[in-house]
Structure formats: structure tokens, C-alpha cells
Design an enzyme around this catalytic site. Structure first.
Site, PDB file in Angstrom:
ATOM      1  N   ASP A 104       0.847  -1.189   0.000  1.00  0.00           N
ATOM      2  CA  ASP A 104       0.000   0.000   0.000  1.00  0.00           C
ATOM      3  C   ASP A 104       0.881   1.237   0.000  1.00  0.00           C
ATOM      4  OD1 ASP A 104      -1.752   2.072   0.516  1.00  0.00           O
ATOM      5  OD2 ASP A 104      -2.792   1.053   2.165  1.00  0.00           O
ATOM      6  N   TYR A 152     -12.354  12.308  -2.990  1.00  0.00           N
ATOM      7  CA  TYR A 152     -11.422  12.104  -4.105  1.00  0.00           C
ATOM      8  C   TYR A 152     -10.906  13.443  -4.607  1.00  0.00           C
ATOM      9  CZ  TYR A 152      -9.958  11.021  -8.914  1.00  0.00           C
ATOM     10  OH  TYR A 152      -9.263  10.912 -10.096  1.00  0.00           O
TER      11      TYR A 152
END
Length: 258
Positions: A62, A156
Site C-alpha cells: 500500500d 477524491y
């Protein structure tokens, strides 16, 4: 070849735009380290792009975790003796109404998109300084500059806006050291990201409906973005830094008549 023996790091490099960027850099003679969360996807991509394994390496993890960014740079240094170019491409996207976002949801956007651009750059730049030059190209977004009613994307958009701001700040801070930082800002590009929240049937139905959203009359394809990334990473763009380049089929140019 334009990037012969240059070492390129690509986050989100297993699929979509990242995979095609890796393919393009390899075709131009580069050595590439790709990152993504899924080991099996990265392995398959590496096998497809460079079956010999001589000019490609993978780092699974990640990118929102600093340890992954550290491993990415360390791998480049150990395998290929340095870092010349960083492409911060990792991201997630799922339109979500503002009142439905959770703290965990918000954190995931910030970690993968913003933190996942900030720390790879912070760790890679010292290696670029050793070479006396470097280039970073971030993948930003049209959603960072315009809100689209059909795709509510507050978290986002906030994360991508942070990437745009980071671009300008780093461009000024490192200009005197010949390290350039730029960003591409795509609109709707047909990549596997849409399959993460839509079924295959929904993708086939929904994506074509966005063609007319773009003044040029079509959605983007990964290669549209790849060409811009390669240009900004190359010496052809040696007098460009701090730029946010729209790759959006004309969406941000203005409003079309109804």
C-alpha cells in the site's frame, strides 16, 4: 531511445494507466520499478512487459504507507543504482455522496492519493539530487478543479487537489536543483478503475454515456495520458515545472452551448 538506462518508479503500475506508462518507458530503454497492492497482478504485468526480468522490478504494498515508499526507492537503488523519474499514479475512485462518506473512507483517499504522492517524492528526491536532476509526474484529476454533479467525489477531489498543490510547492522548492515536478489532470479515461465499483455490464452501459461530456467527443484512453506523462518526464520538457496539464478532451476549456 529517449529514456535509455533511466530508472523510473511507477506507483499503481500493475494495471490501467500505470501499466501502459511502464510499457512505454520500457520501450524507450528505461529500467522500471512498479508498485501496487496486489503481488499477483504486479507479477503478471512484469512478466508481460519484460519476460527477462532484467529491466523491471516489482514492489507490492500500500503506497499510503511510508514503508512501501521506502521499499520502492530502496529497490530502485539496489537493482538499478538510483532514481531518475517518479510517476505518482496510484489512486482510487468511487463516486460517493458527501453525506455518505465515512472517516475510514476519507482516510483511504487521503492516504493512497495524497500521502501516496507526498512520501514517495520525499524519499525519491534525495536520490535524484545525487544525480543532479530528476523529474516527477503526478497523476492529478479534472475533479480537483471542477465538481461534476453526475459523479459526487468530494473526498477524491480534495485528495487530488492536494496533489495539485503539492506539485506547485515542490516545483518551486526544487527548481534550483534541476528537479521538475508536473501533473497531468485527466477527465474520464477508460481504465479498470470503473470495474472496482461497477459490474462489467454497467461499465459497458455507463462509460459511453460520458463521450459527449468531452468537447472532443470521446472518453480518454490510457495512451492519451501516457503520451503526456512521457513528455513531461523527458528532457523535451526541460523548461516546464509546476504545470497542471489538462488531459480532458476540452472539458476545462469552457462550457459548450446547450
Amino acid at each position: 531511445m529517449e529514456f535509455t538506462n533511466q530508472v523510473v518508479l511507477i506507483t499503481g503500475g500493475g494495471t490501467g494507466i500505470g501499466k501502459e506508462v511502464a510499457r512505454a518507458f520500457l520501450a524507450q530503454g528505461a529500467k522500471v520499478v512498479i508498485n501496487g497492492r496486489r503481488q499477483e497482478v504486479l507479477s503478471a504485468t512484469a512478466q508481460e512487459l519484460d519476460p527477462s526480468g532484467e529491466r523491471i522490478a516489482i514492489v507490492a504494498g500500500d503506497i499510503g504507507e511510508v514503508a512501501t515508499a521506502e521499499k520502492l526507492v530502496q529497490t530502485a537503488v539496489e537493482r538499478f543504482d538510483g532514481v531518475d523519474i517518479l510517476i505518482n499514479n496510484a489512486g482510487i475512485f468511487k463516486p460517493t455522496p458527501f453525506l455518505e462518506h465515512t472517516e475510514a473512507d476519507f482516510d483511504r483517499y487521503i492516504n493512497i492519493i495524497l500521502k501516496g504522492s507526498f512520501f514517495p517524492a520525499q524519499i525519491a528526491i534525495p536520490e535524484m539530487l545525487k544525480k543532479g536532476k530528476g523529474a516527477i509526474v503526478n497523476v492529478g484529476s479534472m475533479w480537483a478543479t471542477q465538481a461534476i454533479g453526475a459523479t459526487p467525489s468530494s473526498a477524491y477531489s480534495a485528495a487530488k487537489a492536494g496533489v495539485h498543490a503539492l506539485t506547485r510547492n515542490l516545483a518551486i522548492e526544487f527548481a534550483s536543483q534541476n528537479i521538475r515536478i508536473n501533473t497531468v489532470a485527466p477527465a474520464v479515461v477508460e481504465t479498470p478503475v470503473y470495474n472496482t465499483f461497477l459490474s462489467a455490464e454497467q461499465v459497458q452501459e455507463v462509460l459511453p454515456s460520458f463521450n459527449s461530456f468531452h468537447p472532443l467527443g470521446r472518453n480518454g484512453q490510457p495512451q492519451d495520458v501516457v503520451e503526456a506523462i512521457l513528455y513531461l518526464a523527458s528532457d523535451r520538457a526541460s523548461w516546464i515545472t509546476g504545470a497542471i496539464l489538462p488531459i480532458d478532451g476540452g472539458v476545462t476549456a469552457g462550457r459548450q452551448a446547450a
